[in-house]
Design a protein around this motif. Structure first.
Motif, PDB file in Angstrom:
ATOM      1  N   PHE A 187      -5.349   3.169  43.217  1.00 58.17           N
ATOM      2  CA  PHE A 187      -5.109   2.604  41.886  1.00 58.17           C
ATOM      3  C   PHE A 187      -4.057   1.504  41.921  1.00 58.17           C
ATOM      4  N   LEU A 188      -2.921   1.748  42.575  1.00 59.32           N
ATOM      5  CA  LEU A 188      -1.797   0.818  42.528  1.00 59.32           C
ATOM      6  C   LEU A 188      -2.092  -0.520  43.193  1.00 59.32           C
ATOM      7  N   ILE A 189      -2.912  -0.493  44.246  1.00 58.44           N
ATOM      8  CA  ILE A 189      -3.197  -1.723  44.996  1.00 58.44           C
ATOM      9  C   ILE A 189      -4.549  -2.302  44.631  1.00 58.44           C
ATOM     10  N   PHE A 190      -5.551  -1.441  44.506  1.00 58.61           N
ATOM     11  CA  PHE A 190      -6.915  -1.935  44.313  1.00 58.61           C
ATOM     12  C   PHE A 190      -7.433  -1.749  42.889  1.00 58.61           C
ATOM     13  N   GLY A 191      -6.658  -1.081  42.027  1.00 60.37           N
ATOM     14  CA  GLY A 191      -7.040  -0.965  40.620  1.00 60.37           C
ATOM     15  C   GLY A 191      -8.159   0.008  40.343  1.00 60.37           C
ATOM     16  N   ASN A 192      -8.439   0.902  41.291  1.00 60.20           N
ATOM     17  CA  ASN A 192      -9.521   1.869  41.085  1.00 60.20           C
ATOM     18  C   ASN A 192      -9.020   3.031  40.234  1.00 60.20           C
ATOM     19  N   ARG A 193      -9.477   3.106  39.013  1.00 62.40           N
ATOM     20  CA  ARG A 193      -9.081   4.211  38.121  1.00 62.40           C
ATOM     21  C   ARG A 193     -10.336   5.008  37.799  1.00 62.40           C
ATOM     22  N   ASP A 194     -10.421   6.213  38.357  1.00 63.89           N
ATOM     23  CA  ASP A 194     -11.612   7.034  38.149  1.00 63.89           C
ATOM     24  C   ASP A 194     -11.226   8.393  37.600  1.00 63.89           C
ATOM     25  N   SER A 195     -12.204   9.274  37.501  1.00 65.79           N
ATOM     26  CA  SER A 195     -11.986  10.580  36.894  1.00 65.79           C
ATOM     27  C   SER A 195     -11.021  11.446  37.691  1.00 65.79           C
ATOM     28  N   LYS A 196     -10.754  11.089  38.952  1.00 64.72           N
ATOM     29  CA  LYS A 196      -9.825  11.873  39.761  1.00 64.72           C
ATOM     30  C   LYS A 196      -8.419  11.874  39.173  1.00 64.72           C
TER      31      LYS A 196
END
Length: 281
Positions: A187-196
């Motif tokens: 999330f912090l580097i690549f911006g992946n925000r998922d259900s996890k």
């Protein structure tokens, strides 16, 4: 070799001033500083529209609208068993289903029970979440949090990170014993925000400790100290730092590390794996 060490020291002297400008103790730590003004709100009131990935929890207030041959507007509550009671149908388990999955489940039940009737499910009042946050945080404890809170918010509620907190070794333990591992660099580097990143009522968030930090400096776009794991490659570490900038030379990559108690410096390419030992920079 002596030549390698000399080149390494020359680059260090030329670039360390530029590298220091963006440095913080460890990458990402400042993101988790608590914003107490943000938490000083009435958590029982919200006008934020709920998305389909919202996880239904105990004590959530729901509304079920039936339209067509049967017209009803039902006010429902998720009980301590995780069920809602629909008159003439009975109990339906919805606990920890996403709102979208609960809609589909109830739509299937309604289609079997009422011909020519459409169903529309919504959450009218989401309940607060009671969670535990332990491990490498400033204030481990039990917290009652906003229903929209994520793992990131939970760490902030617990006062933020301590020295040597791991952002790449976080575990969510659910009340039923299931575990979910999270690497917050996604999330912090690549911006992946998922259900996890979502948390449920009764979850325990465990923030691990680490001493594996590598200083990435020189001609990169975001020089800093980054957490690394054994599976990382040189290329992935460069990605963490935003890549080589326009001053840089891809052939001038040096890794300083300790092997069997001795410090070594070697020249690598971005395609190489990290050397064995403790990486320093």
């Amino acid at each position: 070799s002596l030549e390698t060490q000399k080149t390494y020291q020359e680059i260090q002297g030329q670039t360390q001033d530029r590298s220091k400008k963006n440095e913080e103790p460890f990458f990402g730590y400042s993101f988790f500083k608590p914003n107490y003004r943000e938490f000083n709100v009435d958590l029982t009131v919200t006008d934020v529209p709920l998305q389909g990935d919202y996880l239904i929890s105990l004590d959530d207030a729901l509304e079920l609208l039936l339209s067509g041959n049967t017209n009803k507007n039902l006010k429902l509550k998720v009980d301590l068993s995780g069920n809602i009671f629909i008159p003439e149908i009975g109990n339906v388990s919805v606990l920890n289903l996403t709102l979208e999955d609960a809609r589909k489940k109830i739509e299937s039940i309604i289609n079997e029970s009422y011909l020519g009737t459409d169903s529309f499910l919504s959450v009218t009042e989401p309940s607060l979440r009671k969670i535990s946050v332990i491990g490498a945080v400033m204030a481990p404890g039990i917290y009652v949090v906003n229903p929209f809170s994520s793992v990131i918010d939970a760490i902030k509620y617990a006062g933020g990170l301590v020295e040597n907190s791991s952002l790449r070794n976080i575990t969510i333990r659910s009340f039923d014993g299931k575990e979910n591992k999270i690497d917050l660099y996604d999330f912090l580097i690549f911006g992946n925000r998922d259900s996890k990143l979502s948390i449920k009522n009764g979850d325990t968030i465990v923030v691990g400790y680490t001493d594996r930090f590598v200083k990435i400096w020189g001609e990169v776009n975001n020089p800093n100290r980054y957490e690394y794991i054994s599976e990382d490659t040189v290329e992935e570490l460069l990605d963490f730092s935003g890549g080589i900038n326009s001053y840089g030379d891809a052939s001038g990559l040096y890794v300083s590390f300790y092997e069997n108690g001795k410090k070594r410096i070697i020249n690598l390419t971005s395609n190489d794996s990290l050397p064995n030992g403790i990486i320093e920079s």
